[in-house]
Design a protein around this motif. Structure first.
Motif, PDB file in Angstrom:
ATOM      1  N   GLU A 187      48.850  28.248  -3.378  1.00  0.00           N
ATOM      2  CA  GLU A 187      48.065  28.395  -2.149  1.00  0.00           C
ATOM      3  C   GLU A 187      48.583  29.556  -1.303  1.00  0.00           C
ATOM      4  N   LEU A 188      49.900  29.677  -1.187  1.00  0.00           N
ATOM      5  CA  LEU A 188      50.480  30.783  -0.424  1.00  0.00           C
ATOM      6  C   LEU A 188      50.110  32.142  -1.020  1.00  0.00           C
ATOM      7  N   GLU A 200      47.418  33.031  -2.138  1.00  0.00           N
ATOM      8  CA  GLU A 200      46.050  33.387  -1.757  1.00  0.00           C
ATOM      9  C   GLU A 200      45.916  33.739  -0.274  1.00  0.00           C
ATOM     10  N   PHE A 201      46.957  33.522   0.513  1.00  0.00           N
ATOM     11  CA  PHE A 201      46.897  33.758   1.950  1.00  0.00           C
ATOM     12  C   PHE A 201      46.824  35.245   2.278  1.00  0.00           C
ATOM     13  N   THR A 202      46.155  35.548   3.377  1.00  0.00           N
ATOM     14  CA  THR A 202      46.140  36.907   3.915  1.00  0.00           C
ATOM     15  C   THR A 202      47.466  37.142   4.634  1.00  0.00           C
ATOM     16  N   GLU A 227      47.544  35.019   7.737  1.00  0.00           N
ATOM     17  CA  GLU A 227      47.755  33.601   7.445  1.00  0.00           C
ATOM     18  C   GLU A 227      49.216  33.337   7.076  1.00  0.00           C
ATOM     19  N   LEU A 228      49.817  34.250   6.322  1.00  0.00           N
ATOM     20  CA  LEU A 228      51.234  34.095   5.966  1.00  0.00           C
ATOM     21  C   LEU A 228      52.108  34.167   7.209  1.00  0.00           C
ATOM     22  N   ASN A 235      51.304  33.399  10.304  1.00  0.00           N
ATOM     23  CA  ASN A 235      51.133  32.150  11.052  1.00  0.00           C
ATOM     24  C   ASN A 235      51.841  30.994  10.368  1.00  0.00           C
ATOM     25  N   THR A 236      51.830  30.982   9.053  1.00  0.00           N
ATOM     26  CA  THR A 236      52.518  29.935   8.287  1.00  0.00           C
ATOM     27  C   THR A 236      54.023  30.024   8.491  1.00  0.00           C
TER      28      THR A 236
END
Length: 71
Positions: free
Chosen positions: A21-22, A24-26, A29-30, A32-33
Motif C-alpha cells: 500500500e505504501l 502506491e502512495f503519492t 500521502e507518504l 502525511n503518513t
C-alpha cells in the motif's frame, strides 16, 4: 536522487500488505503518513515508557504560560 527502478526494501516485520500500500502512495500521502506515524510513536512512548531520571538526573517541567522573559 533516488533510483525509481530500485525501490527501498521494506524493514523486517512490516506487513507485506502495508508495504504494498505504501508503494502506491503519492509523495504527499507518504509525507502525511510519516507525520501521523511519528505522532503515534510519540503517543505510545509517552504512555508506555515514561521518562525516568537516571542516577544524578533531574527532570524539569517547563510550561509556557505566555509570559515574556525579563530583561
Amino acid at each position: 536522487m533516488t533510483d525509481a527502478s530500485n525501490p527501498p526494501t521494506p524493514p523486517a516485520g512490516l506487513p507485506d500488505s502495508l508495504a504494498a500500500e505504501l508503494a502506491e502512495f503519492t509523495p504527499a500521502e507518504l509525507r502525511n503518513t510519516i507525520i501521523h506515524a511519528r505522532k503515534r510513536h510519540q503517543f505510545h512512548e509517552e504512555r508506555e515508557s515514561p521518562v525516568e531520571p537516571g542516577p544524578g538526573d533531574d527532570i524539569l517541567r517547563a510550561t509556557d504560560k505566555g509570559a515574556t522573559p525579563k530583561s
